[in-house]
Design a protein around this motif. Structure first.
Motif, PDB file in Angstrom:
ATOM      1  N   GLY A 199       0.601  -1.342   0.081  1.00 51.71           N
ATOM      2  CA  GLY A 199      -0.033  -0.005   0.080  1.00 51.71           C
ATOM      3  C   GLY A 199       0.839   1.216   0.142  1.00 51.71           C
TER       4      GLY A 199
ATOM      5  N   ARG B  21       1.925   4.386   3.124  1.00 43.14           N
ATOM      6  CA  ARG B  21       1.048   4.442   4.348  1.00 43.14           C
ATOM      7  C   ARG B  21       0.856   3.081   4.844  1.00 43.14           C
TER       8      ARG B  21
ATOM      9  N   ILE C 122      -0.419   7.352   9.844  1.00 47.27           N
ATOM     10  CA  ILE C 122      -1.345   6.674   9.872  1.00 47.27           C
ATOM     11  C   ILE C 122      -2.468   6.831  10.873  1.00 47.27           C
ATOM     12  N   SER C 123      -3.714   6.607  10.581  1.00 49.31           N
ATOM     13  CA  SER C 123      -4.867   6.929  11.586  1.00 49.31           C
ATOM     14  C   SER C 123      -5.475   5.752  12.287  1.00 49.31           C
TER      15      SER C 123
ATOM     16  N   TRP D 167      -4.572   0.961  12.451  1.00 49.57           N
ATOM     17  CA  TRP D 167      -3.921  -0.187  12.104  1.00 49.57           C
ATOM     18  C   TRP D 167      -4.674  -1.395  12.678  1.00 49.57           C
ATOM     19  N   THR D 168      -4.423  -2.463  11.879  1.00 47.64           N
ATOM     20  CA  THR D 168      -4.915  -3.897  12.201  1.00 47.64           C
ATOM     21  C   THR D 168      -3.828  -4.967  12.052  1.00 47.64           C
TER      22      THR D 168
ATOM     23  N   ARG E  10      -6.965  -4.631  16.482  1.00 47.31           N
ATOM     24  CA  ARG E  10      -7.100  -3.373  16.184  1.00 47.31           C
ATOM     25  C   ARG E  10      -6.856  -2.457  17.170  1.00 47.31           C
TER      26      ARG E  10
ATOM     27  N   THR F  27      -1.880  -4.072   8.704  1.00 50.78           N
ATOM     28  CA  THR F  27      -2.377  -3.109   7.547  1.00 50.78           C
ATOM     29  C   THR F  27      -2.806  -1.825   8.268  1.00 50.78           C
TER      30      THR F  27
ATOM     31  N   SER G 252      -4.450   2.354   8.062  1.00 47.82           N
ATOM     32  CA  SER G 252      -5.577   2.957   7.524  1.00 47.82           C
ATOM     33  C   SER G 252      -5.225   4.634   7.640  1.00 47.82           C
TER      34      SER G 252
END
Length: 471
Positions: free
Chosen positions: A370, A373, A402-403, A405-406, A435, A469, A471
């Motif tokens: 990605g 980010r 980043i705002s 994460w997982t 999360r 990951t 977001s």
């Protein structure tokens, strides 16, 4: 604990019932630039998160060679160690360099250091005991070892600073206020811990009834009160009433010492631990090893050997509401991984045998797709015991902020997660998904956060591969 290692405690004292409810009003805390602070009656660490002490006392001043105890205490899940020091008045003085090494051992093992001067124990009844003012002189003499360590060190001015002489103990409020003021004037910005009078058990409620004035005397509003619970606190009603008054008043309180038994009576350790857990109150048990004078039963391990837990050790570490189940590492340690140098952690004189590895290597970071980010995640086992373990996952943002994460992973050997903190975890079969929670989702470029969990294992506990990951 009264004459804890060198003599047997005195006879049981009658608990004097309180007839009036003290009214406490807490003024807003004065937030220091760094280090622990008090807010709303709670202890807050340097990263702005609540910290609840779960630890034990270690008699360093009498067993200075037992530096491996810091590692061993951490391996059983503790987040705090209360370290016994001497000013030199009654025992060999712990020098500034020795105290600096103690702090480095705490930091290397991700423990919060509560440092206490033991020479004050029983002043007014114990002839050799020193005053709180003399204890402050010692702290000032070793200030070079303490400056800049506010994130990791809490200053317990003096252990059980008054005995049972009621006329002398009546001076506790004045002596304590003066000691706090003198430390602040000398430039100490640490959170200060103050022990109760009357061998720490406050059976005349002197600390309880004067706590507000003592708290207000601290210009930083950064003082926490410590009650020691032995034979005076042998019923649930006495424990819940005493602690509850502080909690209702938004005044910070910690059970700075307690045991499962004592020569002055049988403390109700089950209520101490359960009430502390239910109400977010810290506790520190007495003591790791080396007790004498008739209270050897308060040793948690035999001969400083972590693989030989006593019944008291099993209770406080592995029992209901115990350290292993309830301790959460201070988040000030989330931003870095201290390196333990060979000189700072020599082997114990009685090396433990058969102890599981407490901090195996982390897995290599895995980078999510990605673009910039993204995030990486690493996995470490921070404590392990038969059938159970404590894990930590560190999440690091990539080259852009980043705002959220997982993190996901799949256990290969049937491990299961029972509880977690600083993340929302769900499981589907052997796959675990974690999360972020509200306070740790937003990370700047290169910044990191961590979450922890308690799990079970059987047979083997291999390290899974993680995916992160952003977001």
């Amino acid at each position: 604990m009264k004459r804890r290692i060198y003599a047997v405690a005195s006879a049981l004292l009658a608990l004097v019932a309180a007839t009036a409810v003290s009214l406490f009003v807490v003024t807003p805390s004065a937030q220091a630039a760094a280090g622990f602070t008090i807010s709303g009656g709670r202890l807050i660490d340097a990263r702005g998160n609540e910290f609840i002490m779960r630890g034990v006392s270690h008699a360093h001043t009498w067993y200075a060679s037992q530096t491996g105890s810091f590692r061993d205490i951490k391996s059983l899940g503790a987040n705090t160690v209360r370290v016994v020091l001497s000013s030199g008045a009654r025992w060999t003085q712990n020098s500034a360099s020795d105290v600096a090494n103690v702090i480095s051992l705490c930091k290397a093992n991700r423990l919060i250091c509560v440092l206490e001067v033991h020479d004050t124990t029983g002043y007014g009844e114990e002839g050799a005991a020193i005053t709180l003012d003399q204890a402050v002189s010692y702290w000032i003499s070793i200030q070079s070892a303490l400056a800049g360590q506010e994130n990791y060190v809490i200053l317990n001015i003096g252990n059980e600073p008054f005995g049972n002489n009621e006329a002398t103990s009546a001076n506790w409020p004045t002596h304590t206020r003066n000691a706090i003021t003198r430390l602040r004037n000398a430039g100490f910005d640490h959170t200060i811990m103050v022990d109760a009078p009357m061998w720490g058990q406050d059976w005349r409620f002197i600390m309880r009834d004067n706590a507000q004035s003592v708290f207000n005397a601290d210009p930083d509003r950064n003082t926490i009160f410590s009650i020691h619970m032995y034979g005076v606190f042998d019923t649930a009603a006495e424990i819940t009433d005493y602690l509850g008054r502080f909690r209702s008043a938004n005044l910070p309180i910690v059970v700075g010492e307690f045991g499962h038994n004592h020569s002055d009576g049988n403390p109700d350790e089950d209520t101490i631990m359960s009430y502390a857990q239910q109400n977010g109150i810290g506790y520190i048990g007495w003591s790791w090893s080396g007790n004498g004078g008739g209270v050897e039963y308060l040793d948690m391990v035999t001969n400083f050997n972590v693989s030989q837990l006593t019944s008291w050790g099993q209770r406080i570490f592995n029992g209901a509401n115990g350290i292993r189940q309830t301790a959460r590492q201070a988040t000030v340690y989330d931003s870095s991984t201290p390196t333990i140098s060979p000189t700072s952690r020599p082997p114990t004189t009685r090396p433990p045998t058969g102890t599981p590895t407490t901090r195996p290597p982390t897995t290599p970071p895995t980078t999510s797709p990605g673009g910039t980010r993204g995030c990486t995640a690493t996995y470490a086992v921070t404590g392990q015991w038969q059938g159970g373990f404590q894990g930590e996952v560190r999440v690091t943002a990539g080259s852009a902020a980043i705002s959220g994460w997982t993190v996901t992973w799949t256990f290969a050997n049937g491990q299961q997660v029972n509880q977690a903190w600083n993340a929302t975890l769900t499981s589907s079969g052997s796959t675990v998904t974690a999360r972020n929670v509200s306070h740790n989702g937003s990370l700047g470029a290169g910044a990191s956060t961590a979450f922890g969990f308690i799990g079970t294992w059987n047979g083997s506990n291999t390290t899974p591969t993680l995916s992160c990951t952003a977001s």
